[in-house]
Design a protein around this motif. Structure first.
Motif, PDB file in Angstrom:
ATOM      1  N   ARG A 129      -9.311  -4.024   9.854  1.00  0.00           N
ATOM      2  CA  ARG A 129      -8.783  -5.154   9.114  1.00  0.00           C
ATOM      3  C   ARG A 129      -7.916  -4.720   7.935  1.00  0.00           C
ATOM      4  O   ARG A 129      -8.613  -3.881   7.394  1.00  0.00           O
ATOM      5  CB  ARG A 129      -9.505  -6.299   9.198  1.00  0.00           C
ATOM      6  CG  ARG A 129     -10.632  -6.103   8.422  1.00  0.00           C
ATOM      7  CD  ARG A 129     -11.705  -7.327   8.580  1.00  0.00           C
ATOM      8  NE  ARG A 129     -10.915  -8.446   7.885  1.00  0.00           N
ATOM      9  CZ  ARG A 129     -11.188  -9.570   8.511  1.00  0.00           C
ATOM     10  NH1 ARG A 129     -12.530  -9.988   9.583  1.00  0.00           N
ATOM     11  NH2 ARG A 129     -10.660 -10.626   8.038  1.00  0.00           N
ATOM     12  N   ASP A 130      -7.127  -5.499   7.314  1.00  0.00           N
ATOM     13  CA  ASP A 130      -6.253  -5.400   6.205  1.00  0.00           C
ATOM     14  C   ASP A 130      -6.416  -6.311   5.215  1.00  0.00           C
ATOM     15  O   ASP A 130      -5.846  -6.334   4.262  1.00  0.00           O
ATOM     16  CB  ASP A 130      -5.019  -4.904   6.557  1.00  0.00           C
ATOM     17  CG  ASP A 130      -4.177  -5.972   7.238  1.00  0.00           C
ATOM     18  OD1 ASP A 130      -4.577  -7.103   7.312  1.00  0.00           O
ATOM     19  OD2 ASP A 130      -2.977  -5.620   7.694  1.00  0.00           O
ATOM     20  N   THR A 131      -7.435  -7.294   5.650  1.00  0.00           N
ATOM     21  CA  THR A 131      -7.771  -8.563   4.753  1.00  0.00           C
ATOM     22  C   THR A 131      -9.111  -8.775   4.887  1.00  0.00           C
ATOM     23  O   THR A 131      -9.512  -8.708   5.973  1.00  0.00           O
ATOM     24  CB  THR A 131      -6.840  -9.868   4.994  1.00  0.00           C
ATOM     25  OG1 THR A 131      -7.089 -10.142   6.216  1.00  0.00           O
ATOM     26  CG2 THR A 131      -5.314  -9.475   4.850  1.00  0.00           C
ATOM     27  N   ASP A 251      -7.224  -1.942   1.169  1.00  0.00           N
ATOM     28  CA  ASP A 251      -6.613  -2.574  -0.063  1.00  0.00           C
ATOM     29  C   ASP A 251      -6.200  -4.098   0.265  1.00  0.00           C
ATOM     30  O   ASP A 251      -5.310  -3.957   1.158  1.00  0.00           O
ATOM     31  CB  ASP A 251      -5.867  -1.852  -0.923  1.00  0.00           C
ATOM     32  CG  ASP A 251      -6.484  -0.488  -1.432  1.00  0.00           C
ATOM     33  OD1 ASP A 251      -7.594  -0.450  -2.046  1.00  0.00           O
ATOM     34  OD2 ASP A 251      -5.767   0.569  -1.000  1.00  0.00           O
ATOM     35  N   SER A 252      -6.459  -4.766  -0.507  1.00  0.00           N
ATOM     36  CA  SER A 252      -6.075  -6.358  -0.254  1.00  0.00           C
ATOM     37  C   SER A 252      -5.963  -7.094  -1.654  1.00  0.00           C
ATOM     38  O   SER A 252      -6.987  -7.248  -1.956  1.00  0.00           O
ATOM     39  CB  SER A 252      -6.643  -7.189   0.729  1.00  0.00           C
ATOM     40  OG  SER A 252      -6.395  -8.330   1.036  1.00  0.00           O
ATOM     41  N   GLY A 253      -4.948  -7.699  -2.209  1.00  0.00           N
ATOM     42  CA  GLY A 253      -4.801  -8.733  -3.263  1.00  0.00           C
ATOM     43  C   GLY A 253      -5.431  -8.036  -4.332  1.00  0.00           C
ATOM     44  O   GLY A 253      -5.965  -8.473  -5.257  1.00  0.00           O
ATOM     45  N   ARG A 256      -9.867  -3.139  -3.953  1.00  0.00           N
ATOM     46  CA  ARG A 256     -10.210  -2.044  -2.702  1.00  0.00           C
ATOM     47  C   ARG A 256     -11.663  -2.533  -2.237  1.00  0.00           C
ATOM     48  O   ARG A 256     -12.589  -2.707  -2.859  1.00  0.00           O
ATOM     49  CB  ARG A 256     -10.349  -0.790  -3.135  1.00  0.00           C
ATOM     50  CG  ARG A 256     -10.850   0.355  -2.368  1.00  0.00           C
ATOM     51  CD  ARG A 256     -10.802   1.969  -2.656  1.00  0.00           C
ATOM     52  NE  ARG A 256      -9.373   1.940  -2.422  1.00  0.00           N
ATOM     53  CZ  ARG A 256      -8.784   3.533  -2.946  1.00  0.00           C
ATOM     54  NH1 ARG A 256      -9.614   4.370  -3.223  1.00  0.00           N
ATOM     55  NH2 ARG A 256      -7.539   3.627  -2.951  1.00  0.00           N
TER      56      ARG A 256
END
Length: 335
Positions: A129-131, A251-253, A256
């Protein structure tokens, strides 16, 4: 100039090297990574037979302990009915016993039942996932975890599935596999060898030139040492494992999220610790302890290493680079 680490209890090589001994190398893929073995062989040794033996050892670990393989012993336990007891193969039971002891000693910083959290964050067999997941999803996954819920029947080598527990040996099985290959090589009469799986290593004996198996300790990207200085360790009856936040992450928002999950919170460990390297006689222990110390963080991790005599090196990020902190057992090995 390189720094050198030498085991405190350095002993003579177990078996003298023959004058015509030769170095042989093998390698391949296992557990989603690569493996390599270097061993000193007498001229009469069958290199092809040894390769088959190594592969059989690695395949056996996967068949017992992989939660990526649906029909492994571990996967079958994870799917079992609540309250059911299951006899486990000796190696799998030994790893579970060890994992639960590390969990107990670390106050749950390491937890072999954290599989649902690892999957939720996209670092297990579940899709990446990326979030980050929602707080409700994290809370729900945490309800399925809990190393203290697992009961063992040591005499019968059985474990009870309390219901919904999903064991994940990813932070210990690789180290166990290194140990298992080393034991196999010893059983073949090969007393001088170096085994590596995914960057975790264990060495025995010496090279044909009489020198130990020198290995450079892993460092996170961006670590600059004076004059390209490396820290070299003599893996003579010693293993090394490193846990770092730079290996698997997303990485999101602007933040890391690394793959080392703190089972006590349900979230990836979030502190300035970039990596922990542990030296131990058993690679299985080095593997599990490096994860536990990473979760504990710089202060609590160092206190735990001091209290239990663990040889550990902590690299801590700060705005201008990294600070290094050595436990007393690690510093004692500096030559």
């Amino acid at each position: 100039m390189n720094r050198v680490l030498i085991p405190v209890s350095l002993s003579a090589p177990p078996v003298p090297l023959a004058a015509d001994a030769r170095v042989h190398r093998w390698g391949g893929e296992t557990m989603g990574t690569t493996w390599s073995v270097v061993a000193v062989l007498p001229p009469s040794a069958n290199g092809g037979g040894i390769l088959q033996g190594i592969q059989a050892v690695l395949d056996g670990v996967i068949a017992q302990m992989s939660n990526w393989v649906p029909d492994s012993d571990l996967s079958r336990f994870n799917r079992a009915a609540p309250g059911s007891w299951h006899a486990l193969p000796d190696d799998c039971f030994h790893v579970l016993q060890t994992a639960l002891q590390v969990a107990r000693d670390s106050g749950g910083a390491y937890d072999p039942s954290a599989g649902p959290l690892v999957d939720l964050w996209g670092f297990g067999p579940a899709p990446r996932r990326d979030t980050p997941p929602s707080a409700d999803q994290v809370a729900q996954a945490r309800q399925q975890c809990g190393w203290a819920r697992i009961e063992l029947d040591i005499g019968a080598r059985r474990a009870q599935q309390p219901g919904g527990v999903s064991l994940d040996f990813c932070a210990i099985a690789k180290g166990f596999a290194v140990d298992a290959v080393a034991r196999y090589l010893d059983a073949q009469g090969l007393s001088h060898h170096l085994t590596e799986i995914g960057g975790e290593l264990r060495g025995h004996g010496v090279k044909p030139d009489g020198m130990p198996w020198w290995v450079a300790l892993e460092a996170p990207p961006g670590v600059q040492r004076e004059s390209d200085e490396q820290t070299l360790v003599a893996l003579h009856g010693l293993s090394v494992a490193t846990s770092g936040d730079y290996r698997r992450f997303f990485d999101s928002g602007g933040r890391r999220y690394a793959h080392t999950i703190d089972p006590r919170t349900g979230y990836p460990a979030s502190h300035a610790l970039a990596s922990v390297t542990v030296l131990h006689a058993q690679c299985m222990m080095a593997d599990a302890l490096s994860t536990a110390l990473t979760v504990l963080g710089p202060q609590a991790g160092m206190e735990h290493a001091r209290r239990h005599g663990i040889a550990a090196c902590f690299l801590v990020r700060h705005p201008d680079g990294f600070d290094e902190h050595l436990s007393p057992a690690f510093a004692a090995m500096l030559a």
